[in-house]
Design an enzyme around this catalytic site. Structure first.
Site, PDB file in Angstrom:
ATOM      1  CB  ALA A   1      44.091  20.809 -18.531  1.00 47.58           C
ATOM      2  CE  LYS A   2      44.928  26.842 -12.950  1.00 48.17           C
ATOM      3  NZ  LYS A   2      45.181  27.417 -14.284  1.00 48.17           N
ATOM      4  NE  ARG A   3      40.437  18.770 -18.755  1.00 48.01           N
ATOM      5  CZ  ARG A   3      40.294  20.130 -19.327  1.00 48.01           C
ATOM      6  NH1 ARG A   3      40.095  21.239 -18.632  1.00 48.01           N
ATOM      7  NH2 ARG A   3      40.099  20.065 -20.505  1.00 48.01           N
TER       8      ARG A   3
END
Length: 271
Positions: free
Chosen positions: A84-86
């Site tokens: 998700a690379k949040r």
């Protein structure tokens, strides 16, 4: 990784792959694709890594498919990494952490990828919740895209990438004091399989992190298992080699997908 070997299979339902498999580019095709991949590789891979953006593009129906994929991964006994690379600050970061790492969340994965470029400490809600829940995070450290160097390499001997690596090592030390020498902490790093000499050029000590290293780029993006051993050196035992298109392109047959995953796993073990 100790039980199955160092393979992570990316579940990346790109429109072109769906078409190649003879599936519609909709939620039904997305689910058929994802669960077929999971069925084929769950007994071979240490982890699967669904690419969240490729579910988000289908709206709420796509996210519902992702929820089912994460639940099915848990049932199959294979670890899940939500790619998700949040990354954000304050209550927003806490909300992201709650979505991906809280027990009982419909989107709870075993681990999630995070972006530290608002400052490593901005990830604190996710770091703390992962530790509390017995889950993990993979923090972007050194990516192989050409644009990454404009941020990650900045600083010379004290580069941004080096600061991220060092911060992850400090975080893991908090939880590994009483553990064995071979244990890995819950804070992993994302380091591209095709970064070449950048680890040496930036003097990054990944072995000292004592966390897993997620290395995307194996196969179709050009990296081989032998490349991984050369690139990561003494940290190779921490590396979770990640292949997506190279394995997914063998579908839609289960046997063909399994064979492709097995070949990749054998190469990683024997590199």
């Amino acid at each position: 990784m100790a039980e199955r070997g160092p393979l992570c299979v990316g579940i990346d339902p790109h429109p072109a792959l769906l078409q190649r498999w003879g599936l519609a580019d909709d939620a039904a095709g997305l689910e058929r694709f994802s669960l077929t991949v999971l069925d084929a590789v769950a007994s071979l891979a240490a982890a699967v890594k669904p690419q969240v953006a490729l579910y988000e593009r289908h709206g709420s129906a796509g996210m519902a498919v992702l929820e089912r994929v994460l639940a099915a991964s848990a049932e199959a006994g294979v670890l899940s990494i939500a790619d998700a690379k949040r990354g954000d600050i304050g209550s927003t970061m806490a909300a992201y952490a709650d979505a991906w790492l809280r027990d009982g969340s419909a989107l709870a994965a075993d681990s999630v990828t995070l972006s530290p470029y608002l400052g490593f400490e901005s990830l604190r809600p996710a770091l703390d919740l992962a530790a509390e829940a017995g889950r993990g995070v993979f923090v972007l450290a050194l990516t192989s895209n050409p644009e990454g160097a404009s941020v990650q390499h900045v600083g010379g001997a004290d580069s941004v990438a080096r600061r991220i690596v060092r911060a992850a090592a400090v975080e893991n030390q908090r939880y590994l004091v009483d553990q064995g020498a071979g244990d890995l902490g819950y804070v992993g790093l994302v380091v591209g399989a095709t970064v070449g000499s950048a680890l040496a050029d930036l003097d990054l000590d990944l072995a000292a992190v004592r966390g897993p290293i997620l290395a995307p780029g194996l196969g179709a993006q050009g990296a081989t298992a032998a490349d991984l051993r050369r690139t990561f050196g003494s940290a190779y035992g921490q590396v979770l080699g990640t292949s997506s298109r190279d394995i997914l392109g063998a579908g839609p047959g289960l046997r063909e997908l399994r064979d492709a995953a097995q070949r990749t796993l054998d190469e990683l073990r024997g590199a």
